[in-house]
Design an enzyme around this catalytic site. Structure first.
Site, PDB file in Angstrom:
ATOM      1  N   GLY A 147       0.847  -1.200   0.000  1.00 30.16           N
ATOM      2  CA  GLY A 147       0.000   0.000   0.000  1.00 30.16           C
ATOM      3  C   GLY A 147       0.874   1.238   0.000  1.00 30.16           C
ATOM      4  N   ALA A 148       1.950   1.197  -0.824  1.00 30.10           N
ATOM      5  CA  ALA A 148       3.031   2.187  -0.753  1.00 30.10           C
ATOM      6  C   ALA A 148       2.810   3.435  -1.593  1.00 30.10           C
ATOM      7  CB  ALA A 148       4.333   1.531  -1.213  1.00 30.10           C
TER       8      ALA A 148
ATOM      9  N   THR B 296       0.116   5.777  -1.807  1.00 33.18           N
ATOM     10  CA  THR B 296      -0.641   6.958  -1.357  1.00 33.18           C
ATOM     11  C   THR B 296      -0.716   6.945   0.167  1.00 33.18           C
ATOM     12  OG1 THR B 296      -2.735   5.753  -1.476  1.00 33.18           O
ATOM     13  CG2 THR B 296      -2.153   7.022  -3.422  1.00 33.18           C
TER      14      THR B 296
ATOM     15  N   PHE C  32      -0.786   6.927   4.128  1.00 34.86           N
ATOM     16  CA  PHE C  32       0.183   6.542   5.157  1.00 34.86           C
ATOM     17  C   PHE C  32       1.281   5.623   4.608  1.00 34.86           C
ATOM     18  CE2 PHE C  32      -3.365   7.636   8.115  1.00 34.86           C
ATOM     19  CZ  PHE C  32      -2.668   8.537   8.892  1.00 34.86           C
TER      20      PHE C  32
ATOM     21  N   ASP D  19      -2.622  -6.927  -7.444  1.00 34.15           N
ATOM     22  CA  ASP D  19      -3.460  -7.223  -6.284  1.00 34.15           C
ATOM     23  C   ASP D  19      -2.644  -7.920  -5.180  1.00 34.15           C
ATOM     24  OD1 ASP D  19      -5.355  -7.855  -4.465  1.00 34.15           O
ATOM     25  OD2 ASP D  19      -6.466  -9.251  -5.760  1.00 34.15           O
ATOM     26  N   ALA D  20      -2.333  -7.171  -4.145  1.00 32.13           N
ATOM     27  CA  ALA D  20      -1.500  -7.691  -3.053  1.00 32.13           C
ATOM     28  C   ALA D  20      -2.180  -8.819  -2.273  1.00 32.13           C
ATOM     29  CB  ALA D  20      -1.129  -6.556  -2.102  1.00 32.13           C
TER      30      ALA D  20
ATOM     31  N   TYR E  28     -17.835   3.921  13.091  1.00 35.99           N
ATOM     32  CA  TYR E  28     -16.459   3.488  12.833  1.00 35.99           C
ATOM     33  C   TYR E  28     -16.035   2.359  13.773  1.00 35.99           C
ATOM     34  CZ  TYR E  28     -11.815   3.270  11.044  1.00 35.99           C
ATOM     35  OH  TYR E  28     -10.682   2.774  10.467  1.00 35.99           O
TER      36      TYR E  28
ATOM     37  N   LYS F 264     -10.804  -3.824  12.307  1.00 32.67           N
ATOM     38  CA  LYS F 264      -9.636  -3.296  13.018  1.00 32.67           C
ATOM     39  C   LYS F 264      -9.361  -4.122  14.283  1.00 32.67           C
ATOM     40  CE  LYS F 264      -8.406   0.012  10.171  1.00 32.67           C
ATOM     41  NZ  LYS F 264      -7.287  -0.297   9.248  1.00 32.67           N
TER      42      LYS F 264
ATOM     43  N   THR G 248      -7.677  11.023   3.178  1.00 31.37           N
ATOM     44  CA  THR G 248      -7.053  10.171   2.171  1.00 31.37           C
ATOM     45  C   THR G 248      -8.181   9.650   1.292  1.00 31.37           C
ATOM     46  OG1 THR G 248      -7.266   8.108   3.420  1.00 31.37           O
ATOM     47  CG2 THR G 248      -5.235   9.374   3.765  1.00 31.37           C
TER      48      THR G 248
HETATM   49  P1  NAI Z   1      -4.985   5.041   0.888  1.00 29.97           P
HETATM   50  O1  NAI Z   1      -6.242   4.832   0.126  1.00 29.97           O
HETATM   51  O2  NAI Z   1      -4.279   6.350   0.750  1.00 29.97           O
HETATM   52  O3  NAI Z   1      -3.902   3.908   0.504  1.00 29.97           O
HETATM   53  C1  NAI Z   1      -4.258   2.616   0.166  1.00 29.97           C
HETATM   54  C2  NAI Z   1      -3.087   1.892  -0.489  1.00 29.97           C
HETATM   55  O4  NAI Z   1      -3.454   0.521  -0.697  1.00 29.97           O
HETATM   56  C3  NAI Z   1      -2.671   2.435  -1.858  1.00 29.97           C
HETATM   57  O5  NAI Z   1      -1.269   2.346  -1.971  1.00 29.97           O
HETATM   58  C4  NAI Z   1      -3.321   1.439  -2.832  1.00 29.97           C
HETATM   59  O6  NAI Z   1      -2.670   1.330  -4.075  1.00 29.97           O
HETATM   60  C5  NAI Z   1      -3.168   0.176  -2.033  1.00 29.97           C
HETATM   61  N1  NAI Z   1      -4.096  -0.893  -2.441  1.00 29.97           N
HETATM   62  C6  NAI Z   1      -5.445  -0.916  -2.396  1.00 29.97           C
HETATM   63  N2  NAI Z   1      -5.913  -2.115  -2.801  1.00 29.97           N
HETATM   64  C7  NAI Z   1      -4.837  -2.866  -3.101  1.00 29.97           C
HETATM   65  C8  NAI Z   1      -4.655  -4.194  -3.569  1.00 29.97           C
HETATM   66  N3  NAI Z   1      -5.668  -5.018  -3.786  1.00 29.97           N
HETATM   67  N4  NAI Z   1      -3.381  -4.624  -3.795  1.00 29.97           N
HETATM   68  C9  NAI Z   1      -2.307  -3.813  -3.590  1.00 29.97           C
HETATM   69  N5  NAI Z   1      -2.427  -2.556  -3.115  1.00 29.97           N
HETATM   70  C10 NAI Z   1      -3.672  -2.091  -2.886  1.00 29.97           C
HETATM   71  O7  NAI Z   1      -5.332   4.727   2.393  1.00 29.97           O
HETATM   72  P2  NAI Z   1      -4.762   5.199   3.809  1.00 29.97           P
HETATM   73  O8  NAI Z   1      -5.743   6.134   4.411  1.00 29.97           O
HETATM   74  O9  NAI Z   1      -3.326   5.561   3.735  1.00 29.97           O
HETATM   75  O10 NAI Z   1      -4.937   3.837   4.625  1.00 29.97           O
HETATM   76  C11 NAI Z   1      -3.884   2.963   4.940  1.00 29.97           C
HETATM   77  C12 NAI Z   1      -4.189   2.309   6.279  1.00 29.97           C
HETATM   78  O11 NAI Z   1      -4.214   3.324   7.290  1.00 29.97           O
HETATM   79  C13 NAI Z   1      -5.559   1.612   6.325  1.00 29.97           C
HETATM   80  O12 NAI Z   1      -5.451   0.434   7.085  1.00 29.97           O
HETATM   81  C14 NAI Z   1      -6.418   2.623   7.076  1.00 29.97           C
HETATM   82  O13 NAI Z   1      -7.506   2.038   7.744  1.00 29.97           O
HETATM   83  C15 NAI Z   1      -5.397   3.167   8.060  1.00 29.97           C
HETATM   84  N6  NAI Z   1      -5.749   4.440   8.694  1.00 29.97           N
HETATM   85  C16 NAI Z   1      -6.241   5.498   7.961  1.00 29.97           C
HETATM   86  C17 NAI Z   1      -6.614   6.669   8.594  1.00 29.97           C
HETATM   87  C18 NAI Z   1      -7.146   7.835   7.824  1.00 29.97           C
HETATM   88  O14 NAI Z   1      -7.725   8.731   8.440  1.00 29.97           O
HETATM   89  N7  NAI Z   1      -6.959   7.892   6.537  1.00 29.97           N
HETATM   90  C19 NAI Z   1      -6.480   6.838  10.056  1.00 29.97           C
HETATM   91  C20 NAI Z   1      -5.868   5.704  10.721  1.00 29.97           C
HETATM   92  C21 NAI Z   1      -5.558   4.544  10.049  1.00 29.97           C
HETATM   93 NA    NA Z   2      -1.404   3.862   2.278  1.00 36.32          NA
END
Ligand code: NAI
Ligand code: NA
Length: 395
Positions: free
Chosen positions: A47-48, A50, A52, A110-111, A234, A243, A274
């Site tokens: 998930g690198a 976008t 976090f 697809d990871a 949530y 979670k 995000t």
């Molecule tokens: P994001 O949408 O910015 O990033 C998601 C990433 O996952 C991207 O790199 C995307 O390409 C990748 N991805 C999605 N489906 C995929 C697949 N099938 N195979 C490979 N890669 C795939 O999301 P964000 O917000 O950075 O979320 C990351 C984690 O942080 C999640 O677990 C989220 O619940 C958690 N989080 C987010 C918060 C927020 O407010 N955004 C707060 C606290 C935790």
């Molecule tokens: Na991410």
């Protein structure tokens, strides 16, 4: 071509390569000034591209000169059609990393699948030998189970009762009440299957069997808790069950890694704009009020500030403090009593008329557009750009 934002609800269908690049370069500059002592050296981020996960990759690379492999699922560009933003982010990151002499390669697919796991492991074996950190930062609405082929869809619903509260459409600024019907047992099961810890565990099992985890290996996945305001939809809703499962999985992974003194953590992060979070009802209103209060207090952070603090003050610090449930907390500033008391007070006053003054709707909107490379300071959007950008380290 000239690329403009095309929004549909909480998504944007276009993205801007130069804006995405500028966002990445800004994050790199931030981290360069804050080196991570004894940080990671060989890192896989799932998930690198976008949010976090991207911030984690940048912090590892530019905070401690780590070699990074990024896995993600992004849409490449085609003539006249821009790629998804994570594509341009990864292209910009890898181009800069290579210029700076850092190893950076990526895998797009697809990871959740066995194929992508096998491909990633082959790359680690041939190029790095082993990894000492895995960041698991996947956010996806769907998952196809690699063994059964079953396709699960995650949902954002309360459990047990209908949830009714205000939300905001940040495009129009309209504050209105929404009601969400409770999820079924099936919804809970599906959401846990997508966003719970099973796939994290599968990655660890595969990496461990392949013998590519170093002594003292660490892994971290990201979670969220949030205030009582959003609890029903949530943390106590369907996503909260996922979670819970993710957090429980950390202990299982740590147990399974005893022989190499490995350690799995969950880090509870702050609510941020995000692509994943803009899809969650009620959260946009909460975030717009939270941003206002945290900015006034001078403690607002974005993804890069959060993750730099995670590495420097938590994961690679001398003493790692965990909460009563064994979790890392970098949502500590968001959850401060004084911050939450102010947000709650504003929540009661929030209407379409008051929100522009009491909330940071502008900040929310800017962050949203920034995700897609738009409204980024210093970028000339009237200038012709080439949408056909390659990711230099893509396998
Ligand atoms: P994001 O949408 O910015 O990033 C998601 C990433 O996952 C991207 O790199 C995307 O390409 C990748 N991805 C999605 N489906 C995929 C697949 N099938 N195979 C490979 N890669 C795939 O999301 P964000 O917000 O950075 O979320 C990351 C984690 O942080 C999640 O677990 C989220 O619940 C958690 N989080 C987010 C918060 C927020 O407010 N955004 C707060 C606290 C935790
Ligand atoms: Na991410």
């Amino acid at each position: 071509m000239i690329i403009e934002p095309k929004t549909r609800g909480f998504i944007c269908l276009t993205s801007h390569p130069t804006g995405c690049e500028q966002n990445v370069l800004n994050q790199i500059e931030y981290v360069k000034e804050r080196p991570v002592k004894n940080g990671p050296k060989k890192v896989l981020v799932i998930g690198a591209s976008t949010g976090f996960g991207l911030a984690s990759r940048i912090t590892a690379a530019y905070g401690s000169n780590a070699a990074t492999i990024g896995a993600f699922f992004e849409k490449p560009p085609s003539e006249g059609r821009p790629a998804s933003p994570g594509w341009y982010n990864s292209a910009a990151f890898e181009a800069q990393a290579h210029k700076d002499g850092l190893y950076a390669k990526s895998i797009n697919g697809d990871a959740f699948s066995n194929e992508i796991k096998a491909q990633t492991i082959d790359l680690i074996k041939s190029d790095l030998g082993e990894i000492d950190l895995l960041v698991y930062s996947l956010a996806s609405p769907v998952r196809t189970h690699p063994d059964t082929g079953e396709r699960f869809k995650s949902v954002l619903k309360p459990i047990g009762q209908t949830f009714t509260d205000n939300t905001v459409d940040f495009h129009t600024g309209e504050v209105k009440e929404i009601s969400i019907e409770p999820g079924t047992e099936e919804d809970i099961k599906n959401t846990v299957a997508v966003m719970g810890g099973e796939d994290w565990q599968m990655w660890i099992d595969a990496l461990k069997s392949a013998g590519v985890l170093s002594e003292d290996f660490k892994t971290v996945a990201y979670s969220y808790i949030g205030p009582s305001l959003t609890e029903a939809v949530y943390r106590k809703g369907t996503i909260g069950r996922a979670k819970d499962h993710l957090e429980a999985t950390a202990f299982k992974i740590t147990d399974a890694l005893k022989a190499i003194n490995g350690q799995a953590y969950v880090s509870v992060n702050k609510a941020l704009v995000t692509q994943a979070s803009s899809a969650i009802p009620v959260i946009p209103l909460y975030i717009s009020l939270l941003y206002k209060v945290m900015k006034e207090e001078g403690i607002h952070e974005g993804c890069i500030e959060q993750i730099e603090r995670l590495f420097n003050a938590r994961l690679y610090a001398e003493n790692l403090e965990l909460d009563e449930a064994g979790r890392i907390r970098i949502d500590d500033w968001e959850m401060r009593d004084d911050i939450q008391a102010k947000v709650l007070e504003l929540w009661k006053q929030a209407t379409t008329e008051t929100l522009p003054n009491i909330g940071d709707l502008k900040g929310y909107e800017t962050d949203f557009y920034n995700l897609f490379g738009f409204k980024v300071d210093g970028v000339d959007y009237d200038k012709d750009v080439n949408e056909m950008v390659d990711i230099p380290g893509l396998q």
